[in-house]
Write an enzyme that holds these catalytic residues in place. Structure first.
Site: not given
Length: 410
Positions: A26, A46, A200, A222, A253-255, A337
């Site tokens: 908890v 304790p 994209d 693209k 897309g992606g990062d 790619m």
């Protein structure tokens, strides 16, 4: 006498003494929120779970390593009683009542003077859900209501209009590898608040269908070797719409910063004086192999992984990749790619010492309904691409990790 409902209130505990009795599960769940609220937390117990002990070791809380004793609640504003000793809990609760300290009882809600609501946050808003009485308390139902409201706020399905002026600008949002469920919570919320979305082809396209009709969607797809929107045109579109006072999302897309040209867009926006938020995304370099059952690292197999772009061949003067050095690494090589260049890449790696029988996996349309995996070796991968008609987008994984997972093919 009919029971009255609890009165909901938000406690401002910064710098105020909060006493927690008991260092078990908890306390482990409740302490982070108390610490985040800036409370001066004293733990009396304790023992404690390793996570709670780590909070004490880090100086986030003070810890008296003993059972509860009369007087522990002196100067407290709020108390959480969560020991495994019912008699100690009752004595502590009586002390709290005598000193007018609001007290939560994990073992007896009816004996408590305060209840902890099920809480969640979304962009500066805290959602707190309480049941109306102790007798009717159903923690799972309360938590389910909390989750539904918070999730709705985060993903935009529960939209509350802003009555104050929003800060306009651009958000560069990494949408992840393709599955719409893999966009970050923040990314999805910003998408729901957008006036303009510049998307994209590799972004999570299914999310565009959820946008309200007034949102303008600009296709910045693209398509390899086909029509494309030049990067300069994308930068200009971001700037122009933001200058019109619109909230703009660049859905990638992606990062944004992993072969996503995110920094180029950020620099263009900075030069134009446009505020920009960058929301990281899950990179396909790790998520797509994972979705195909391939760990990019594995104990005893690969202690490192390297991600490179294969959009130019190793013998192309524009290439910045040190392929000879990569051939000498023993870890995992992930190529993005690189479908149409994989033959030349494989030849180069073999020529510089990489074994020809090194396993290779190509994962096409990873994390989407169209995902498929084709296995080969460095010696056979070029032919496999041709015979299996592998098309981009596909992530290429080179290394022994390809054979580790249960999805590995013979």
């Amino acid at each position: 006498m009919a029971e009255h409902p609890a009165y909901p209130v938000g406690l401002r505990l910064t710098g105020r003494r909060v006493v927690v009795l008991g260092g078990g599960q908890v306390a482990q769940r409740r302490l982070p929120a108390l610490i985040a609220a800036g409370a001066d937390v004293l733990l009396v117990s304790p023992g404690a779970t390793p996570s709670v002990e780590a909070m004490a070791d880090a100086g986030e809380i003070a810890w008296r390593r003993r059972p509860y004793a009369e007087g522990d609640l002196a100067d407290a504003w709020y108390a959480l009683i969560a020991t495994s000793d019912p008699e100690a809990n009752a004595r502590a609760s009586a002390e709290a009542e005598a000193h007018r300290v609001w007290c939560v009882r994990s073992d007896d809600a009816e004996a408590a003077t305060a209840w902890t609501p099920a809480t969640g946050t979304s962009e500066g808003v805290t959602v707190a859900v309480l049941t109306t009485s102790a007798r009717g308390r159903d923690p799972r139902h309360t938590a389910a209501i909390r989750d539904a409201v918070v999730e709705g706020l985060r993903d935009g399905t529960l939209v509350a209009p802003h009555h104050r002026t929003r800060t306009t600008g651009v958000a560069l949002v990494g949408g992840g590898p393709g599955d719409p469920d893999l966009i970050t919570v923040r990314g999805r919320r910003l998408l729901a608040e957008a006036d303009v979305v510049i998307a994209d082809r590799l972004g999570p396209r299914d999310l565009l269908a959820e946008l309200p009709p007034h949102v303008e969607v600009i296709d910045a797809a693209k398509i390899p070797y086909g029509r494309f929107m030049a990067q300069e045109a994308i930068n200009n579109a971001l700037i122009e719409h933001a200058k019109q006072g619109k909230t703009v999302v660049r859905l990638k897309g992606g990062d944004p910063y992993v072969f996503g040209r995110g920094m180029e867009e950020l620099q263009a926006l900075a030069e134009a004086g446009i505020p920009c938020t960058v929301v990281p995304g899950i990179s396909s370099s790790i998520s797509v192999p994972g979705a195909a059952g391939i760990p990019v690292t594995h104990r005893g197999v690969a202690h490192e992984f390297t991600v490179v772009s294969g959009h130019v061949a190793p013998d192309d003067e524009r290439s910045l990749v040190d392929w000879p050095s990569l051939a000498k690494l023993t870890g995992t090589l992930v190529v993005l790619m690189g479908v149409d260049k994989i033959g030349k890449i494989a030849e180069t790696l073999i020529a510089h010492g990489k074994p020809a029988d090194t396993p290779v996996a190509l994962v096409q349309e990873g994390t989407t309904a169209a995902q498929r995996r084709v296995d080969a070796t460095l010696a056979t991968v070029a032919e496999a691409v041709r015979t299996e008609d592998v098309k981009p987008p596909a992530v290429i994984v080179i290394g022994e990790v390809v054979t580790v997972g249960p999805s590995a093919q013979a």
